[in-house]
Design a protein around this motif. Structure first.
Motif, mmCIF file in Angstrom:
data_model
loop_
_atom_site.group_PDB
_atom_site.id
_atom_site.type_symbol
_atom_site.label_atom_id
_atom_site.label_comp_id
_atom_site.label_asym_id
_atom_site.label_seq_id
_atom_site.Cartn_x
_atom_site.Cartn_y
_atom_site.Cartn_z
ATOM 1 N N ARG A 143 23.946 -12.387 18.555
ATOM 2 C CA ARG A 143 25.102 -11.577 18.967
ATOM 3 C C ARG A 143 26.090 -11.473 17.812
ATOM 4 O O ARG A 143 26.634 -10.403 17.513
ATOM 5 N N SER A 144 26.294 -12.584 17.139
ATOM 6 C CA SER A 144 27.201 -12.577 16.004
ATOM 7 C C SER A 144 26.621 -11.794 14.827
ATOM 8 O O SER A 144 27.326 -11.022 14.175
ATOM 9 N N VAL A 145 25.324 -11.966 14.585
ATOM 10 C CA VAL A 145 24.678 -11.285 13.448
ATOM 11 C C VAL A 145 24.752 -9.768 13.604
ATOM 12 O O VAL A 145 25.045 -9.051 12.642
ATOM 13 N N VAL A 146 24.479 -9.268 14.806
ATOM 14 C CA VAL A 146 24.494 -7.807 15.000
ATOM 15 C C VAL A 146 25.902 -7.282 15.238
ATOM 16 O O VAL A 146 26.128 -6.080 15.278
ATOM 17 N N GLY A 147 26.850 -8.182 15.395
ATOM 18 C CA GLY A 147 28.249 -7.776 15.537
ATOM 19 C C GLY A 147 28.567 -7.108 16.852
ATOM 20 O O GLY A 147 29.506 -6.294 16.927
ATOM 21 N N ALA A 148 27.819 -7.425 17.899
ATOM 22 C CA ALA A 148 28.053 -6.781 19.200
ATOM 23 C C ALA A 148 29.346 -7.293 19.817
ATOM 24 O O ALA A 148 29.585 -8.501 19.879
ATOM 25 N N ARG A 149 30.154 -6.373 20.261
ATOM 26 C CA ARG A 149 31.408 -6.735 20.922
ATOM 27 C C ARG A 149 31.382 -6.410 22.409
ATOM 28 O O ARG A 149 32.168 -6.942 23.165
ATOM 29 N N ARG A 150 30.482 -5.529 22.785
ATOM 30 C CA ARG A 150 30.398 -5.119 24.192
ATOM 31 C C ARG A 150 28.959 -5.241 24.680
ATOM 32 O O ARG A 150 28.015 -5.200 23.899
ATOM 33 N N LEU A 151 28.852 -5.359 25.985
ATOM 34 C CA LEU A 151 27.535 -5.574 26.581
ATOM 35 C C LEU A 151 26.560 -4.474 26.194
ATOM 36 O O LEU A 151 25.400 -4.744 25.900
ATOM 37 N N ASP A 160 14.648 -7.875 21.196
ATOM 38 C CA ASP A 160 15.332 -6.648 20.761
ATOM 39 C C ASP A 160 16.407 -6.972 19.726
ATOM 40 O O ASP A 160 16.589 -6.245 18.745
ATOM 41 N N LEU A 161 17.127 -8.061 19.951
ATOM 42 C CA LEU A 161 18.205 -8.425 19.022
ATOM 43 C C LEU A 161 17.644 -8.878 17.679
ATOM 44 O O LEU A 161 18.260 -8.637 16.635
ATOM 45 N N LEU A 162 16.482 -9.559 17.697
ATOM 46 C CA LEU A 162 15.851 -9.943 16.434
ATOM 47 C C LEU A 162 15.498 -8.707 15.608
ATOM 48 O O LEU A 162 15.691 -8.683 14.384
ATOM 49 N N ILE A 163 14.981 -7.680 16.266
ATOM 50 C CA ILE A 163 14.619 -6.446 15.567
ATOM 51 C C ILE A 163 15.872 -5.784 14.992
ATOM 52 O O ILE A 163 15.894 -5.356 13.834
ATOM 53 N N ARG A 164 16.927 -5.732 15.776
ATOM 54 C CA ARG A 164 18.170 -5.117 15.287
ATOM 55 C C ARG A 164 18.776 -5.922 14.154
ATOM 56 O O ARG A 164 19.295 -5.366 13.186
ATOM 57 N N ALA A 165 18.708 -7.231 14.270
ATOM 58 C CA ALA A 165 19.267 -8.079 13.209
ATOM 59 C C ALA A 165 18.513 -7.872 11.899
ATOM 60 O O ALA A 165 19.116 -7.832 10.821
ATOM 61 N N LYS A 166 17.195 -7.719 11.982
ATOM 62 C CA LYS A 166 16.396 -7.500 10.769
ATOM 63 C C LYS A 166 16.763 -6.167 10.115
ATOM 64 O O LYS A 166 16.836 -6.053 8.887
ATOM 65 N N ARG A 167 17.029 -5.160 10.931
ATOM 66 C CA ARG A 167 17.401 -3.849 10.382
ATOM 67 C C ARG A 167 18.746 -3.901 9.668
ATOM 68 O O ARG A 167 19.020 -3.103 8.783
ATOM 69 N N ARG A 221 14.093 -19.134 15.673
ATOM 70 C CA ARG A 221 15.223 -20.066 15.623
ATOM 71 C C ARG A 221 15.329 -20.713 14.241
ATOM 72 O O ARG A 221 16.421 -20.867 13.704
ATOM 73 N N ARG A 222 14.193 -21.074 13.673
ATOM 74 C CA ARG A 222 14.223 -21.683 12.335
ATOM 75 C C ARG A 222 14.831 -20.720 11.312
ATOM 76 O O ARG A 222 15.581 -21.139 10.429
ATOM 77 N N GLU A 223 14.502 -19.429 11.442
ATOM 78 C CA GLU A 223 15.041 -18.449 10.480
ATOM 79 C C GLU A 223 16.559 -18.397 10.523
ATOM 80 O O GLU A 223 17.198 -18.041 9.537
ATOM 81 N N TYR A 224 17.124 -18.749 11.668
ATOM 82 C CA TYR A 224 18.587 -18.704 11.808
ATOM 83 C C TYR A 224 19.194 -20.104 11.812
ATOM 84 O O TYR A 224 20.338 -20.296 12.244
ATOM 85 N N GLY A 225 18.425 -21.079 11.324
ATOM 86 C CA GLY A 225 18.975 -22.418 11.121
ATOM 87 C C GLY A 225 19.132 -23.247 12.373
ATOM 88 O O GLY A 225 19.873 -24.245 12.373
ATOM 89 N N LEU A 226 18.437 -22.859 13.447
ATOM 90 C CA LEU A 226 18.520 -23.626 14.694
ATOM 91 C C LEU A 226 17.393 -24.656 14.752
ATOM 92 O O LEU A 226 16.296 -24.416 14.241
ATOM 93 N N PRO A 227 17.620 -25.792 15.396
ATOM 94 C CA PRO A 227 16.614 -26.854 15.410
ATOM 95 C C PRO A 227 15.446 -26.539 16.344
ATOM 96 O O PRO A 227 15.549 -25.701 17.235
ATOM 97 N N SER A 280 19.790 -6.371 7.877
ATOM 98 C CA SER A 280 19.755 -7.336 6.779
ATOM 99 C C SER A 280 20.389 -6.759 5.514
ATOM 100 O O SER A 280 20.038 -5.652 5.087
ATOM 101 N N PRO A 281 21.315 -7.496 4.876
ATOM 102 C CA PRO A 281 21.957 -6.987 3.655
ATOM 103 C C PRO A 281 21.003 -6.943 2.470
ATOM 104 O O PRO A 281 21.303 -6.318 1.457
ATOM 105 N N PHE A 282 19.819 -7.576 2.621
ATOM 106 C CA PHE A 282 18.870 -7.621 1.510
ATOM 107 C C PHE A 282 17.767 -6.582 1.667
ATOM 108 O O PHE A 282 16.800 -6.591 0.935
ATOM 109 N N LYS A 283 17.952 -5.691 2.610
ATOM 110 C CA LYS A 283 16.936 -4.681 2.865
ATOM 111 C C LYS A 283 16.884 -3.683 1.708
ATOM 112 O O LYS A 283 17.906 -3.123 1.313
ATOM 113 N N ASP A 284 15.690 -3.491 1.173
ATOM 114 C CA ASP A 284 15.480 -2.528 0.091
ATOM 115 C C ASP A 284 14.957 -1.238 0.704
ATOM 116 O O ASP A 284 13.870 -1.222 1.281
#
Length: 200
Positions: A188-196, A131-138, A160-166, A140-144
């Motif tokens: 969590r950081s990408v979508v800026g979530a502060r609350r559960l 779910d978070l991957l889908i929200r993060a894609k939405r 994980r590779r897309e976000y620079g994780l090994p 995206s600052p490069f979305k046309d």
């Protein structure tokens, strides 16, 4: 009401991954479980839990699944039964939020195992990295806005590779739980979530 949801890092998340003997929760057994907590926004490797699971009689490991997890019946003969392992899982789930990558699979297997063991499903709050991957894609600052939506990569290793994780060893229950937990912290950081509630 606005602040009724707890801060995201004030709750405990138990990242969980299952290895199974197939993809049908009604027919195929759970054969390994890995869990890892996130407390105060930090992975706690020292509290990780892992167990193989002995399949119940009549539940056969699909040979196709062995190619992924490489666990065969002989390795599971001395493992604890699912009821014993579920008691360990249950104690952890009752502490906080269940964190998985692709809830449709893991939660279905867990619910079926609880039912078969005569245990009450604790109905934990669930956070799904898919779910978070889908929200993060939405976000995206490069979305046309003139182009059709681009679907996110949902495979755990590729995401994980897309976000620079090994890369980690895939289809190992504990490695995949750790992989999902790390991906969760990034998303969590990408979508800026502060609350559960913003994570569910």
């Amino acid at each position: 009401m606005l602040f009724s949801s707890p801060a995201w890092d004030s709750v405990v998340y138990w990242a969980l991954d299952l290895e199974t003997g197939g993809l049908d929760a009604r027919r195929d057994p759970i054969i390994a479980i890995g869990m890892l907590p996130i407390r105060h926004g930090t992975l706690r490797l020292g509290e990780a839990y892992y167990s193989l699971v002995r399949p119940p009689p009549g539940r056969i490991i699909d040979p196709d699944s062995v190619r992924a997890h490489q666990l065969v019946a002989g390795e599971l003969r001395e493992a604890p039964a699912i009821g014993e392992v579920l008691r360990e899982v249950d104690r952890r789930l009752r502490e906080g939020v269940l964190l998985v990558h692709h809830r449709a699979l893991d939660v279905a297997f867990l619910k079926d195992a609880y039912r078969r063991c005569g245990m009450r499903w604790p109905a934990p709050r669930v956070v799904d990295t898919v779910d978070l991957l889908i929200r993060a894609k939405r976000r995206s600052p490069f979305k046309d806005p003139h182009l059709p939506p681009v679907l996110p990569v949902l495979n755990l290793t590729r995401a994980r590779r897309e976000y620079g994780l090994p890369d980690y060893q895939a289809h190992d229950a504990l490695s995949d739980a750790i992989a999902a937990a790390e991906l969760f912290l990034v998303l969590r950081s990408v979508v800026g979530a502060r609350r559960l509630r913003e994570l569910r």
